[in-house]
Design a protein around this motif. Structure first.
Motif, mmCIF file in Angstrom:
data_model
loop_
_atom_site.group_PDB
_atom_site.id
_atom_site.type_symbol
_atom_site.label_atom_id
_atom_site.label_comp_id
_atom_site.label_asym_id
_atom_site.label_seq_id
_atom_site.Cartn_x
_atom_site.Cartn_y
_atom_site.Cartn_z
ATOM 1 N N HIS A 5 36.896 42.809 31.575
ATOM 2 C CA HIS A 5 36.712 41.410 31.920
ATOM 3 C C HIS A 5 35.265 40.999 31.667
ATOM 4 C CE1 HIS A 5 40.688 41.084 33.736
ATOM 5 N NE2 HIS A 5 40.486 42.319 34.149
ATOM 6 N N ARG B 92 28.376 33.187 40.420
ATOM 7 C CA ARG B 92 28.617 34.492 41.036
ATOM 8 C C ARG B 92 28.212 34.451 42.482
ATOM 9 N NH1 ARG B 92 26.414 38.569 36.296
ATOM 10 N NH2 ARG B 92 27.532 37.539 34.622
ATOM 11 N N THR C 35 31.198 38.866 42.942
ATOM 12 C CA THR C 35 32.476 38.313 42.485
ATOM 13 C C THR C 35 32.233 37.054 41.668
ATOM 14 O OG1 THR C 35 32.771 37.044 44.522
ATOM 15 C CG2 THR C 35 33.798 39.210 44.443
ATOM 16 N N CYS C 36 33.100 36.835 40.700
ATOM 17 C CA CYS C 36 33.081 35.616 39.903
ATOM 18 C C CYS C 36 34.422 35.495 39.186
ATOM 19 C CB CYS C 36 31.911 35.600 38.922
ATOM 20 S SG CYS C 36 32.022 36.818 37.632
ATOM 21 N N THR C 37 34.487 34.695 38.141
ATOM 22 C CA THR C 37 35.723 34.459 37.396
ATOM 23 C C THR C 37 35.595 35.050 35.997
ATOM 24 O OG1 THR C 37 35.968 32.386 38.599
ATOM 25 C CG2 THR C 37 37.302 32.646 36.631
ATOM 26 N N CYS C 38 36.701 35.602 35.479
ATOM 27 C CA CYS C 38 36.707 36.148 34.113
ATOM 28 C C CYS C 38 36.741 35.000 33.104
ATOM 29 C CB CYS C 38 37.904 37.069 33.907
ATOM 30 S SG CYS C 38 38.048 37.710 32.222
ATOM 31 N N GLY D 162 40.542 33.896 33.523
ATOM 32 C CA GLY D 162 40.358 32.952 34.615
ATOM 33 C C GLY D 162 40.648 33.517 35.990
ATOM 34 N N ARG D 163 40.859 34.838 36.090
ATOM 35 C CA ARG D 163 41.145 35.453 37.387
ATOM 36 C C ARG D 163 39.846 35.882 38.061
ATOM 37 N NH1 ARG D 163 45.809 39.696 36.172
ATOM 38 N NH2 ARG D 163 45.994 39.719 38.431
ATOM 39 N N ARG D 164 39.906 36.049 39.385
ATOM 40 C CA ARG D 164 38.742 36.500 40.145
ATOM 41 C C ARG D 164 38.492 37.969 39.823
ATOM 42 N NH1 ARG D 164 35.212 33.429 41.807
ATOM 43 N NH2 ARG D 164 34.683 34.750 43.547
#
Length: 133
Positions: free
Chosen positions: A20, A26, A35-38, A42-44
């Motif tokens: 990813h 973030r 944590t953030c978004t791919c 678009g998933r966490r």
């Protein structure tokens, strides 16, 4: 006659590679997990150590193990993103024992010849108890 739908659906690159790519804002947890978004799916996603991003859903086995009093060696297949084996680290282990055990595991799985596909990671446990009376 076949009908076509107007929307074409393709799979994101991370579905194939299981790697990813972070995008967007973030945030950092109290435990230090980012944590953030791919960017692609678009998933966490989350990262415990810089550079390796995993899906944020589900159980984080390494986080659970870090709450344990004993640590472990972890043989990881980086291409498939899965743990192949875990070996416990003795409570009274010293540096020489850890080095010897790591060499044994490396020889058993032929880590040197894998071209970086296989890695051995050490997940330390907490030697002290967090319980309070």
């Amino acid at each position: 006659m076949l009908s076509r739908s107007g929307a074409s659906r393709t799979l994101a690159p991370c579905w194939y590679t299981r790697r990813h790519v972070p995008a967007g804002a973030r945030s950092r947890d109290a435990d230090g997990v980012v944590t953030c978004t791919c960017r692609h799916c678009g998933r966490r996603i989350r990262s415990r150590d810089r550079g390796q991003w995993d899906l944020a859903e589900g159980i984080d086995l390494d986080a659970l193990q870090e709450q344990s009093r004993t640590g472990h060696f972890c043989v990881v297949d980086t291409l498939d993103g899965m743990v192949i084996a875990r070996y416990p680290i003795a409570m009274d282990a010293d540096e020489a024992w850890i080095r010897t055990k790591m060499q044994e595991i490396s020889a058993e799985y032929d880590v040197a010849a894998s071209g970086g596909e296989l890695q051995i990671r050490i997940v330390p446990g907490r030697r002290e108890s967090r319980l309070k009376h």
